[in-house]
Design a protein around this motif. Structure first.
Motif, short mmCIF file in Angstrom:
data_model
loop_
_atom_site.label_atom_id
_atom_site.label_comp_id
_atom_site.label_asym_id
_atom_site.label_seq_id
_atom_site.Cartn_x
_atom_site.Cartn_y
_atom_site.Cartn_z
N SER A 172 60.06 -37.46 -30.05
CA SER A 172 60.42 -35.99 -30.68
C SER A 172 60.52 -36.28 -32.03
O SER A 172 61.44 -36.80 -32.69
N THR B 280 54.12 -31.83 -26.11
CA THR B 280 55.03 -30.61 -26.33
C THR B 280 56.11 -30.80 -27.09
O THR B 280 56.65 -29.79 -27.57
N ASN B 281 56.77 -31.89 -27.48
CA ASN B 281 57.96 -32.22 -28.24
C ASN B 281 57.52 -32.35 -29.88
O ASN B 281 58.52 -32.48 -30.48
#
Length: 256
Positions: A2, A39-40
């Motif tokens: 992330s 996606t993060n």
């Protein structure tokens, strides 16, 4: 994984294809794939990179570099796969494991009790992080968690390191001389001797062969640890302590 990446670029399609529409479509498809795979991550910009063609992996000074011969670019950085795995670190570990056979423990300066967990340590007497590491090991020994350090000197980075390493190796009490130098001692006259000079040279040859580019560099539990990474070393010590207790029956289960 992330994090936010400020800029990310892609390599252009094969040389010779200059059709703007095809390039735009390829970029859009790549950008969609990027967002679907990672996606993060948030990307603020996206576009073509100057790198063309196949990228190869190489090692220089203990670091992994990536080379694109088609466009003549070298890339320094860390590569992660779509699962967040650091494949650059894995490559460094694999390379270090292959070169472990070059290390002869009999040629090391051994500090610490026999039977304690062994750590291979490439160190520089003038490296501040190496000195901090020496204080860390002393603190751990005071806690009842000593290690046996197999020391090899890195003498090519700082101009005074070779002379200090030779002084340590020429001393009657090498461990005491090591700790004194790493604590900041500056003797008026540094000891010299043919054996010490030869061992410093041998260490320098090993450092070059191993591709050690920074200090301290450690190998603990078969794992390469570049730099003074206290959390990594704490985990190593805890793991070895747990293993010792399990073998000797001194853990909580044995107490019960």
């Amino acid at each position: 994984m992330s994090a936010a990446a400020p800029t990310l670029a892609i390599a252009e399609p094969a040389a010779g294809n200059n059709d703007a529409q095809v390039l735009s479509q390829a970029a859009e498809a790549a950008q969609r794939q990027l967002h679907q795979t990672f996606t993060n991550l948030a990307f603020e910009d996206f576009g073509p990179a100057p790198i063309n063609g196949t990228i190869y992996q190489a090692f220089a000074g203990g670091r992994v570099i990536y080379y694109a011969p088609a466009s003549g670019h070298i890339v320094f950085g860390t590569v992660y796969d779509k699962n967040g795995l650091n494949v650059t670190a894995l490559a460094q570990q694999a390379s270090a494991t292959k070169r472990m056979k070059l290390i002869d423990p009999a040629k090391a300066l051994a500090i610490g009790p026999e039977g304690a967990p062994t750590v291979i340590e490439f160190t520089d007497p003038d490296c501040p992080y190496c000195r901090a590491l020496d204080r860390f090991w002393a603190a751990k020994a005071a806690e009842g968690k000593p290690v046996r350090r197999l020391i090899y000197f890195v003498s090519q980075i700082h101009p005074g390191s070779a002379a200090k390493a030779e002084h340590i190796l020429c001393s009657k009490d090498q461990a005491a001389a090591f700790h004194a130098i790493y604590a900041g001692a500056a003797p008026d006259t540094l000891l010299t001797c043919p054996e010490g000079k030869a061992r410093v040279a041998d260490d320098a040859a090993l450092v070059k062969a191993m591709g050690i580019g920074g200090t301290p560099t450690l190998i603990a539990g078969g794992k390469l640890i570049p730099g003074f990474q206290q959390a990594e070393l704490e985990a190593f010590l805890e793991g070895r302590q747990d293993s010792h207790e399990a073998r000797s029956g001194t853990g909580d289960d044995a107490a019960r």
